[in-house]
Design an enzyme around this catalytic site. Structure first.
Site, PDB file in Angstrom:
ATOM      1  N   SER A   1      17.773  -7.971  55.513  1.00  0.00           N
ATOM      2  CA  SER A   1      18.450  -8.748  54.461  1.00  0.00           C
ATOM      3  C   SER A   1      19.186  -7.823  53.501  1.00  0.00           C
ATOM      4  CB  SER A   1      17.433  -9.609  53.710  1.00  0.00           C
ATOM      5  OG  SER A   1      16.351  -8.830  53.258  1.00  0.00           O
TER       6      SER A   1
ATOM      7  N   GLU B   1      21.009  -7.561  49.465  1.00  0.00           N
ATOM      8  CA  GLU B   1      21.095  -8.145  48.119  1.00  0.00           C
ATOM      9  C   GLU B   1      22.468  -7.861  47.506  1.00  0.00           C
ATOM     10  OE1 GLU B   1      17.701  -7.888  45.369  1.00  0.00           O
ATOM     11  OE2 GLU B   1      19.131  -7.030  43.951  1.00  0.00           O
TER      12      GLU B   1
ATOM     13  N   ASP C   1      13.746  -9.435  33.495  1.00  0.00           N
ATOM     14  CA  ASP C   1      13.471  -8.374  32.516  1.00  0.00           C
ATOM     15  C   ASP C   1      13.762  -8.916  31.131  1.00  0.00           C
ATOM     16  OD1 ASP C   1      12.453  -6.178  33.898  1.00  0.00           O
ATOM     17  OD2 ASP C   1      14.448  -5.766  34.724  1.00  0.00           O
TER      18      ASP C   1
ATOM     19  N   PHE D   1      17.100   5.345  38.010  1.00  0.00           N
ATOM     20  CA  PHE D   1      16.105   4.587  38.774  1.00  0.00           C
ATOM     21  C   PHE D   1      14.734   4.688  38.117  1.00  0.00           C
ATOM     22  CE2 PHE D   1      18.483   5.203  43.051  1.00  0.00           C
ATOM     23  CZ  PHE D   1      19.265   4.113  42.759  1.00  0.00           C
TER      24      PHE D   1
ATOM     25  N   HIS E   1      14.986  -4.896  53.045  1.00  0.00           N
ATOM     26  CA  HIS E   1      15.906  -5.603  52.147  1.00  0.00           C
ATOM     27  C   HIS E   1      16.728  -4.534  51.429  1.00  0.00           C
ATOM     28  CE1 HIS E   1      17.156  -8.905  49.518  1.00  0.00           C
ATOM     29  NE2 HIS E   1      16.927  -8.133  48.472  1.00  0.00           N
TER      30      HIS E   1
HETATM   31  P1  FAD Z   1       5.832 -11.468  36.700  1.00  0.00           P
HETATM   32  O1  FAD Z   1       5.231 -11.569  38.048  1.00  0.00           O
HETATM   33  O2  FAD Z   1       5.730 -12.663  35.817  1.00  0.00           O
HETATM   34  O3  FAD Z   1       5.185 -10.206  35.988  1.00  0.00           O
HETATM   35  C1  FAD Z   1       5.698  -9.709  34.756  1.00  0.00           C
HETATM   36  C2  FAD Z   1       4.648  -8.846  34.068  1.00  0.00           C
HETATM   37  O4  FAD Z   1       3.605  -9.683  33.589  1.00  0.00           O
HETATM   38  C3  FAD Z   1       3.969  -7.848  35.007  1.00  0.00           C
HETATM   39  O5  FAD Z   1       3.647  -6.692  34.293  1.00  0.00           O
HETATM   40  C4  FAD Z   1       2.708  -8.573  35.451  1.00  0.00           C
HETATM   41  O6  FAD Z   1       1.701  -7.689  35.855  1.00  0.00           O
HETATM   42  C5  FAD Z   1       2.355  -9.339  34.174  1.00  0.00           C
HETATM   43  N1  FAD Z   1       1.664 -10.598  34.446  1.00  0.00           N
HETATM   44  C6  FAD Z   1       1.913 -11.464  35.445  1.00  0.00           C
HETATM   45  N2  FAD Z   1       1.085 -12.536  35.357  1.00  0.00           N
HETATM   46  C7  FAD Z   1       0.308 -12.334  34.266  1.00  0.00           C
HETATM   47  C8  FAD Z   1      -0.723 -13.081  33.630  1.00  0.00           C
HETATM   48  N3  FAD Z   1      -1.142 -14.249  34.126  1.00  0.00           N
HETATM   49  N4  FAD Z   1      -1.285 -12.586  32.495  1.00  0.00           N
HETATM   50  C9  FAD Z   1      -0.872 -11.383  31.980  1.00  0.00           C
HETATM   51  N5  FAD Z   1       0.104 -10.624  32.549  1.00  0.00           N
HETATM   52  C10 FAD Z   1       0.682 -11.092  33.667  1.00  0.00           C
HETATM   53  N6  FAD Z   1      15.490  -9.464  37.423  1.00  0.00           N
HETATM   54  C11 FAD Z   1      16.497 -10.263  37.028  1.00  0.00           C
HETATM   55  O7  FAD Z   1      16.683 -10.477  35.843  1.00  0.00           O
HETATM   56  N7  FAD Z   1      17.342 -10.870  37.944  1.00  0.00           N
HETATM   57  C12 FAD Z   1      17.171 -10.701  39.286  1.00  0.00           C
HETATM   58  O8  FAD Z   1      17.928 -11.245  40.085  1.00  0.00           O
HETATM   59  C13 FAD Z   1      16.116  -9.844  39.731  1.00  0.00           C
HETATM   60  N8  FAD Z   1      15.868  -9.656  41.050  1.00  0.00           N
HETATM   61  C14 FAD Z   1      14.800  -8.897  41.448  1.00  0.00           C
HETATM   62  C15 FAD Z   1      14.534  -8.762  42.815  1.00  0.00           C
HETATM   63  C16 FAD Z   1      13.439  -8.018  43.253  1.00  0.00           C
HETATM   64  C17 FAD Z   1      13.166  -7.909  44.729  1.00  0.00           C
HETATM   65  C18 FAD Z   1      12.593  -7.374  42.317  1.00  0.00           C
HETATM   66  C19 FAD Z   1      11.422  -6.558  42.765  1.00  0.00           C
HETATM   67  C20 FAD Z   1      12.856  -7.499  40.954  1.00  0.00           C
HETATM   68  C21 FAD Z   1      13.948  -8.260  40.501  1.00  0.00           C
HETATM   69  N9  FAD Z   1      14.224  -8.441  39.149  1.00  0.00           N
HETATM   70  C22 FAD Z   1      15.266  -9.240  38.747  1.00  0.00           C
HETATM   71  C23 FAD Z   1      13.433  -7.731  38.127  1.00  0.00           C
HETATM   72  C24 FAD Z   1      12.260  -8.560  37.593  1.00  0.00           C
HETATM   73  O9  FAD Z   1      12.737  -9.718  36.960  1.00  0.00           O
HETATM   74  C25 FAD Z   1      11.498  -7.674  36.614  1.00  0.00           C
HETATM   75  O10 FAD Z   1      10.838  -6.642  37.279  1.00  0.00           O
HETATM   76  C26 FAD Z   1      10.576  -8.401  35.634  1.00  0.00           C
HETATM   77  O11 FAD Z   1      10.231  -7.482  34.593  1.00  0.00           O
HETATM   78  C27 FAD Z   1       9.288  -8.915  36.231  1.00  0.00           C
HETATM   79  O12 FAD Z   1       9.530  -9.990  37.029  1.00  0.00           O
HETATM   80  P2  FAD Z   1       8.328 -10.610  37.926  1.00  0.00           P
HETATM   81  O13 FAD Z   1       8.893 -11.803  38.596  1.00  0.00           O
HETATM   82  O14 FAD Z   1       7.698  -9.572  38.753  1.00  0.00           O
HETATM   83  O15 FAD Z   1       7.341 -11.066  36.750  1.00  0.00           O
END
Ligand code: FAD
Length: 283
Positions: free
Chosen positions: A15, A17, A109, A215, A263
């Site tokens: 895939s 991105e 983020d 990075f 990916h």
């Molecule tokens: P979560 O899974 O919600 O985690 C966020 C933080 O909260 C982590 O530190 C986690 O350990 C903590 N956490 C989770 N659940 C709990 C809980 N119940 N209680 C306390 N703490 C908790 N960002 C963008 O803005 N746009 C994009 O298109 C984008 N694409 C991405 C694609 C990939 C493949 C990856 C790996 C990242 C991408 N990101 C993108 C970045 C991502 O949004 C960030 O890394 C963000 O900071 C965390 O997102 P997450 O979905 O992992 O969050």
């Protein structure tokens, strides 16, 4: 097609991105990139989502365009930041109307100084759960071989990741990494916590020394000393060659060890991804 179905049929996925270009003049670059990379027959392509900015409509627009114009299988990224239930409902309806069945559910983020108190979905697992209730989607989630920068520990990180899978996540796509050992250790941790969904490795080659600190600052990915040493003192062309050679070795080792998918973070360019794909034996 749902990505969860593809995993049932294939040993490994490929895939790419892309991000929605901000400027009209950059759109042609993305069109060219898709033209070149589509011949590698990707199982899906993903379109990133600007967490707090104005590019969100563009994400939907490009997701639809990539499906209609190229017949590719798109996965739209969607973040919790600024997402209300009503807004997510509208996205879900649009995707369903256009027969798009894949979403990568993310928190996004947090912009500097962002007030989290107004978020309807504070963490990605809540968005995953909401999308699961809606039905009809294969849902991907983000995973971090070196831990998410805000996570208190590697085990806690996987514990939280498991919450996304328990809420309905079908597969994991990882943050970029350069040291396969970190990825294999991550798989071991997932195994320890009983997470068995497919894990797709996020790949982005380092093509010059300037990228290294970017990075590391951006996502905490460590660059192995061996790669740093090889890159140091190289001019642009030689650094590119070193980066590609390293990424080819990295991808081949992942494949040889049964990775479920690769990916590529293309940054809307085709050269590096194509050079890697020409050199690895994917199947
Ligand atoms: P979560 O899974 O919600 O985690 C966020 C933080 O909260 C982590 O530190 C986690 O350990 C903590 N956490 C989770 N659940 C709990 C809980 N119940 N209680 C306390 N703490 C908790 N960002 C963008 O803005 N746009 C994009 O298109 C984008 N694409 C991405 C694609 C990939 C493949 C990856 C790996 C990242 C991408 N990101 C993108 C970045 C991502 O949004 C960030 O890394 C963000 O900071 C965390 O997102 P997450 O979905 O992992 O969050």
């Amino acid at each position: 097609m749902k990505i969860s179905e593809i995993f049932k049929q294939k040993r490994r996925t490929l895939s790419f991105e892309f991000f929605p270009p901000k400027k009209v003049e950059n759109e042609q670059t993305l069109f060219n990139t898709i033209d070149v990379l589509k011949k590698y027959d990707p199982d899906f392509v993903s379109i990133t989502y600007g967490a707090g900015g104005s590019s969100q409509d563009k994400t939907v627009e490009w997701t639809l365009k990539i499906k209609k114009q190229y017949g590719l299988n798109p996965m739209m990224h969607l973040t919790c930041i600024t997402a209300t239930r009503e807004f997510v409902d509208r996205i879900v309806d649009t995707l369903k109307e256009n027969s798009i069945y894949n979403i990568l559910a993310l928190r996004g983020d947090l912009p500097e100084g962002f007030d989290k108190s107004g978020m309807e979905f504070s963490y990605a697992y809540q968005l995953v759960g909401y999308l699961k209730e809606k039905g009809g989607f294969s849902i991907g989630v983000a995973g971090y071989p070196e831990g998410h920068p805000e996570s208190p520990s590697l085990d806690k990180d996987v514990e939280y990741l498991k919450m996304k899978i328990d809420a309905g996540g079908d597969f994991i796509i990882t943050q970029l990494f350069f040291d396969n050992r970190k990825f294999f250790d991550f798989l071991d941790r997932l195994n320890k916590f009983g997470v068995t969904v497919p894990v797709v490795a996020g790949i982005m080659p380092v093509l010059n020394l300037k990228q290294v600190s970017r990075f590391t600052d951006m996502c905490g990915a460590t660059i192995p000393k061996e790669l740093l040493n090889k890159l140091s003192g190289k001019d642009k062309n030689d650094a590119y060659k070193v980066g590609i050679e390293y990424a080819v070795k990295q991808c081949q080792e992942l494949i040889d060890n049964g990775v479920k998918g690769l990916h590529f973070y293309t940054l809307n360019k085709f050269n590096a991804t194509e050079d890697i794909l020409k050199a690895v034996k994917l199947f």
